[in-house]
Design an enzyme around this catalytic site. Structure first.
Site, PDB file in Angstrom:
ATOM      1  N   LEU A 477      11.850  -9.953 -25.141  1.00 43.80           N
ATOM      2  CA  LEU A 477      10.955 -10.159 -23.631  1.00 43.80           C
ATOM      3  C   LEU A 477      10.923 -11.406 -22.886  1.00 43.80           C
ATOM      4  CD1 LEU A 477       8.456  -9.294 -22.074  1.00 43.80           C
ATOM      5  CD2 LEU A 477       6.956  -9.927 -23.809  1.00 43.80           C
ATOM      6  N   GLU A 478      11.259 -11.538 -21.726  1.00 44.86           N
ATOM      7  CA  GLU A 478      11.346 -12.882 -20.925  1.00 44.86           C
ATOM      8  C   GLU A 478      10.247 -13.144 -20.417  1.00 44.86           C
ATOM      9  OE1 GLU A 478      14.405 -12.777 -17.950  1.00 44.86           O
ATOM     10  OE2 GLU A 478      15.062 -14.717 -18.359  1.00 44.86           O
ATOM     11  N   ILE A 479       9.337 -14.014 -20.731  1.00 43.50           N
ATOM     12  CA  ILE A 479       8.209 -14.498 -19.905  1.00 43.50           C
ATOM     13  C   ILE A 479       8.245 -15.757 -18.697  1.00 43.50           C
ATOM     14  CG2 ILE A 479       5.886 -15.575 -20.293  1.00 43.50           C
ATOM     15  CD1 ILE A 479       5.425 -13.793 -22.830  1.00 43.50           C
TER      16      ILE A 479
END
Ligand SMILES: CCCCCCCCCCCCC[C@H](O)CC(=O)SCCNC(=O)CCNC(=O)[C@H](O)C(C)(C)COP(=O)(O)OP(=O)(O)OC[C@H]1O[C@@H](n2cnc3c(N)ncnc32)[C@H](O)[C@@H]1OP(=O)(O)O
Length: 578
Positions: A477-479
């Protein structure tokens, strides 16, 4: 000589003539077979072995969620030579042999992760009692570190399992839950956890497990242990294994599978097969030596070093460096029930988030809902969940085509088309319905979070959460934090992602963020190759042979990638990923 009154990682207790060795690694969330632990365990074990008053021993952990997570991975990195690694493995094998050969019954009472060297300790014990809960799992994940079980694990798994089951565990490094371990004969007794709402339930479960282990070891002391009886199928399997033609066939099938999955790029699985073949042909004395040789050979390879470094990286990405969110997140609304939106709902409902899945039309909603239901029905088929769990999980999902109940939301995750205007309009409209504390996350791979928040009334609560398809399978997951995003918003988004089981990278709001930017450069190269006349198939073969999980051309063919590559190359920027 270790003073048994001064133990720091082990607590030694007695009940009647039973000794309880309680592992509790100092300053650590998990127990590991570190030098410090071994320096205490070995003298404790020798002392108990020689004490005539002691009739039985229990090995248990004081740490909820962790029996033993394996040998200390950092120990391998600090070793200077191959010989030292060989010796380390030999020492480990020797300690396990001593446990196994002890004349006093030794019971492993297992709650939590029982992995690698930890599983090897359990297998060396005479009896295994395990908590039947979600956190208790067994496995030899060494292959994922580019290694193999090096403390006699290959040998004991071969003794306890059929060849195919042993290969399955050692080559894939997968974890099995206690119930399956019991069905496979690796666990003798399953203990149901105390189901109650009381606090400190895990500590109470450990106490309960301990009491059952004490009862059992006392029984064994009186009766003397009976050997595990093999069932008809197990007997047939072991007779088949004596046939070298069948054995070689199974091994060659396993080798073909390894080659097709790894392109021969990883040395560990091939060494594992070699050790197993040597064991089957020459017996366990040769097998143990082959195991130690292979362990030492593998631990000095660049592949093992890189995979160990990846383990450390993944561990870092599981931490929330922003602390604890100001509020607990209970309800998530997901806007857009496409494959990704439904995927986000999927990974949220089983973690007991209340999820509102929204789309504009009933048919879109139906599609998303069906995707989720189908996946969970598949889990029932594969025994991953029970039908009661299925009902509980699905009861957390509410599908709707209106904005009802949004006032209950703690976070909105918008997952609509990559259209800036559309995303801005949705944010503006939803701000009328959502409570003050609610944060707004946009699932985008390319659009600026700063621009999405341009007209927002509370831009500090706007953030990017870029999920990857299929969401229930891809861990990343890229925040994306924009300049105005507050620390609490980042912290909240990270805590949601972690609870969803994600490995998280936090990056700046720069063009292409991190992942899309990497892909773009690969695709530019791909276009050059296509222009030069290479066929997509050949490019896929070459990239997979190089180590890519999926061929570059087929990746481009997937919707997301092609849009990035063709239409929306971001402008240059000097920002860096964090
Ligand atoms: C009883 C004494 C007998 C003596 C025997 C002698 C032994 C010597 C023999 C050597 C021969 C080889 C033996 C063996 O075959 C080789 C191995 O065992 S290799 C290790 C195999 N195990 C693993 O790969 C498991 C790795 N860990 C995990 O998967 C996860 O950490 C977990 C256990 C599932 C827990 O997950 P989480 O709850 O999410 O926690 P974290 O991942 O964040 O971890 C917390 C913390 O612990 C550190 N850590 C975890 N496992 C290890 C490890 N095996 N070695 C070192 N450190 C470990 C992790 O890095 C975190 O550290 P922090 O960042 O908080 O400092």
């Amino acid at each position: 000589m270790t003073d048994l009154q001064q133990l720091k990682n082990i607590k030694l207790d007695y009940e009647d003539n039973i000794a309880i060795v309680q592992l509790n690694q100092e300053n650590s969330k998990v127990n590991i077979l570190s030098r410090k632990m071994m320096n205490e365990f070995v003298p404790v074990f020798n002392h108990l072995k020689n004490d005539d008053n002691i009739k039985g021993i229990i090995v248990i952990s004081a740490k909820p969620g962790s029996f033993i997570a394996g040998a200390d991975i950092n120990m391998f990195e600090s070793v200077k030579s191959r010989d030292e690694l060989y010796q380390m493995s030999r020492n480990g094998q020797e300690i396990m042999n001593q446990i196994e050969q002890s004349s006093k019954p030794i019971i492993a009472a297992i709650a939590g992760s029982c992995l690698g060297g930890g599983f090897e300790v359990a297998l060396a014990c005479h009896y295994r009692i395990a908590m039947n809960d979600k956190r208790t799992g067994f496995g030899v994940p060494e292959v994922k570190l580019g290694l193999l079980p090096g403390a006699g694990g290959t040998q004991r798994l071969l003794k306890n399992l059929s060849l195919s089951d042993a290969l399955d565990l050692i080559l894939a490094g997968k974890e099995i839950k206690a119930k399956k371990a019991k069905a496979m004969g690796l666990v003798d007794i399953l203990v149901e956890p105390i189901r109650s709402d009381v606090q400190d339930i895990e500590e109470q479960n450990i106490e309960y497990l301990r009491s059952i282990a004490i009862r059992k070891v006392k029984e064994i002391v009186v009766q003397k242990p009976t050997k595990r009886k093999f069932g008809l199928m197990e007997n047939i399997k072991s007779i088949i294994m004596l046939n070298s033609y069948v054995r070689n066939y199974i091994l060659s099938q396993a080798q073909a599978k390894v080659m097709s999955q790894t392109q021969g790029l990883y040395p560990a699985p091939l060494k594992i097969l070699d050790v197993i073949q040597q064991t089957l042909e020459n017996g366990s004395k040769v097998g143990l030596n082959a195991e130690a040789e292979a362990f030492a050979d593998l631990a000095i390879t660049n592949e093992a070093k890189a995979l160990i470094s990846l383990f450390h990286g993944r561990t870092e990405c599981k931490k929330n460096k922003y602390g604890k969110p100001e509020r607990e997140i209970k309800t998530i609304a997901i806007i857009g029930a496409g494959a990704i939106g439904a995927g986000i709902a999927h990974v949220s409902i089983d973690k007991d988030f209340q999820v509102i899945l929204y789309d504009t039309t009933s048919s879109a909603l139906y599609h998303g809902q069906s995707q989720i239901i189908k996946s969970y029905q598949n889990y029932i088929k594969r025994n991953r969940i029970t039908s009661t769990e299925y009902s509980r999980i699905l009861s957390n999902l509410n599908c709707q085509t209106t904005f009802d109940n949004l006032e209950k939301c703690d976070i909105i995750i918008e997952s609509v088309f990559e259209d800036l205007k559309l995303k801005q309009n949705i944010l503006n409209e939803l701000e009328q319905y959502i409570p003050e504390h609610c944060i707004f996350a946009s699932n985008t791979y390319i659009l600026s979070i700063h621009q999405i928040a341009a007209n927002s009334r509370r831009p500090h609560k706007v953030i990017g959460m870029h999920y990857f398809s299929p969401v229930d399978k891809v861990e990343l997951l890229e925040i994306i934090r924009a300049k105005q995003t507050s620390d609490n918003t980042i912290c909240t988004a990270v805590s949601v992602g972690l609870k969803q089981g994600k490995i998280i990278i936090i990056v700046n709001d720069s063009p292409g963020f991190y992942t899309t930017r990497l892909l773009i450069f690969s695709f530019i190269e791909l276009f050059y190759l296509l222009q030069e006349g290479l066929l997509p198939n050949d490019i896929d073969k070459a990239t997979k042979k190089f180590g890519f999980h999926i061929g570059l051309a087929i990746l481009l063919d997937s919707g997301v990638a092609s849009r990035v590559a063709i239409g929306q190359l971001p402008p240059k920027s000097n920002s860096i990923a964090t």
